[in-house]
Design a protein around this motif. Sequence first.
Motif, mmCIF file in Angstrom:
data_model
loop_
_atom_site.group_PDB
_atom_site.id
_atom_site.type_symbol
_atom_site.label_atom_id
_atom_site.label_comp_id
_atom_site.label_asym_id
_atom_site.label_seq_id
_atom_site.Cartn_x
_atom_site.Cartn_y
_atom_site.Cartn_z
ATOM 1 N N LEU A 1 -9.836 -10.793 3.695
ATOM 2 C CA LEU A 1 -8.615 -10.366 3.018
ATOM 3 C C LEU A 1 -8.229 -8.974 3.508
ATOM 4 N N VAL A 2 -6.948 -8.782 3.726
ATOM 5 C CA VAL A 2 -6.432 -7.522 4.258
ATOM 6 C C VAL A 2 -5.501 -6.907 3.227
ATOM 7 N N ALA B 1 2.838 -8.634 1.303
ATOM 8 C CA ALA B 1 1.934 -9.545 0.597
ATOM 9 C C ALA B 1 1.016 -8.826 -0.384
ATOM 10 N N GLU B 2 0.812 -7.549 -0.216
ATOM 11 C CA GLU B 2 -0.149 -6.733 -0.961
ATOM 12 C C GLU B 2 -1.585 -7.046 -0.557
ATOM 13 N N GLU B 3 -1.967 -8.308 -0.580
ATOM 14 C CA GLU B 3 -3.279 -8.746 -0.085
ATOM 15 C C GLU B 3 -3.064 -10.106 0.550
ATOM 16 N N ILE B 4 -3.634 -10.279 1.756
ATOM 17 C CA ILE B 4 -3.377 -11.520 2.481
ATOM 18 C C ILE B 4 -4.594 -11.930 3.296
ATOM 19 N N ASP B 5 -4.823 -13.223 3.353
ATOM 20 C CA ASP B 5 -5.877 -13.803 4.167
ATOM 21 C C ASP B 5 -5.511 -13.614 5.644
ATOM 22 N N ALA B 6 -6.517 -13.323 6.469
ATOM 23 C CA ALA B 6 -6.272 -13.043 7.887
ATOM 24 C C ALA B 6 -5.592 -14.210 8.600
ATOM 25 N N LEU C 1 -5.237 2.693 7.898
ATOM 26 C CA LEU C 1 -3.955 2.159 7.451
ATOM 27 C C LEU C 1 -4.104 0.868 6.645
ATOM 28 N N ILE C 2 -5.208 0.160 6.870
ATOM 29 C CA ILE C 2 -5.495 -1.067 6.118
ATOM 30 C C ILE C 2 -6.980 -1.104 5.790
ATOM 31 N N THR C 3 -7.334 -1.985 4.856
ATOM 32 C CA THR C 3 -8.749 -2.271 4.598
ATOM 33 C C THR C 3 -8.946 -3.773 4.736
ATOM 34 N N GLN C 4 -10.157 -4.145 5.105
ATOM 35 C CA GLN C 4 -10.523 -5.552 5.208
ATOM 36 C C GLN C 4 -11.725 -5.790 4.309
#
Length: 158
Positions: free
Chosen positions: A100-101, A55-60, A86-89
């Motif tokens: 957003l993740v 998704a590249e960026e996705i809502d939780a 490994l991810i950012t929020q």
Amino acid sequence: MTRSRDEFPLSETQRTLPIALLRAREAVMERFRPMLRDIDVTEQQWRVLTVVREAEEIDATQLARAACVLAPSLTRTLKSLESRGLITQGRDRNDRRRTLVRMTEAGDALLHQAGVVSARIYADIEAKLSAERIAQLLDALERLTEDLRTQENARSGD
């Protein structure tokens, strides 16, 4: 009064849909678990990471649905993945209630590293089953999911 086994309609547990689906899942996942152990990622974390990468960026909320993770579990999983870098929020600028993740470079590198092994595992499965049979199975499972959701939505008035 004791019921005989023949009177109980689900007495053949091995021929029930839930058990058959679980057995199939286990047969597939047992091939992937060594790879996941090697990169120190749980099955749930793997699902979350692959959905975020795609998704590249996705809502939780969307992420939970797409990765088949319950919201409380997703919260713990995201904290763990974020603490490992490994991810950012972050919060959505337009709607501060939404989280957003995004994947980090480290997360992307981890998935790239594991992707080589994962591709081999998929190739082995495809060699055993055939690409056509896998596609048919995926189509059948998607139809099953959609049919059951459509029935559920009709009953609830959605």
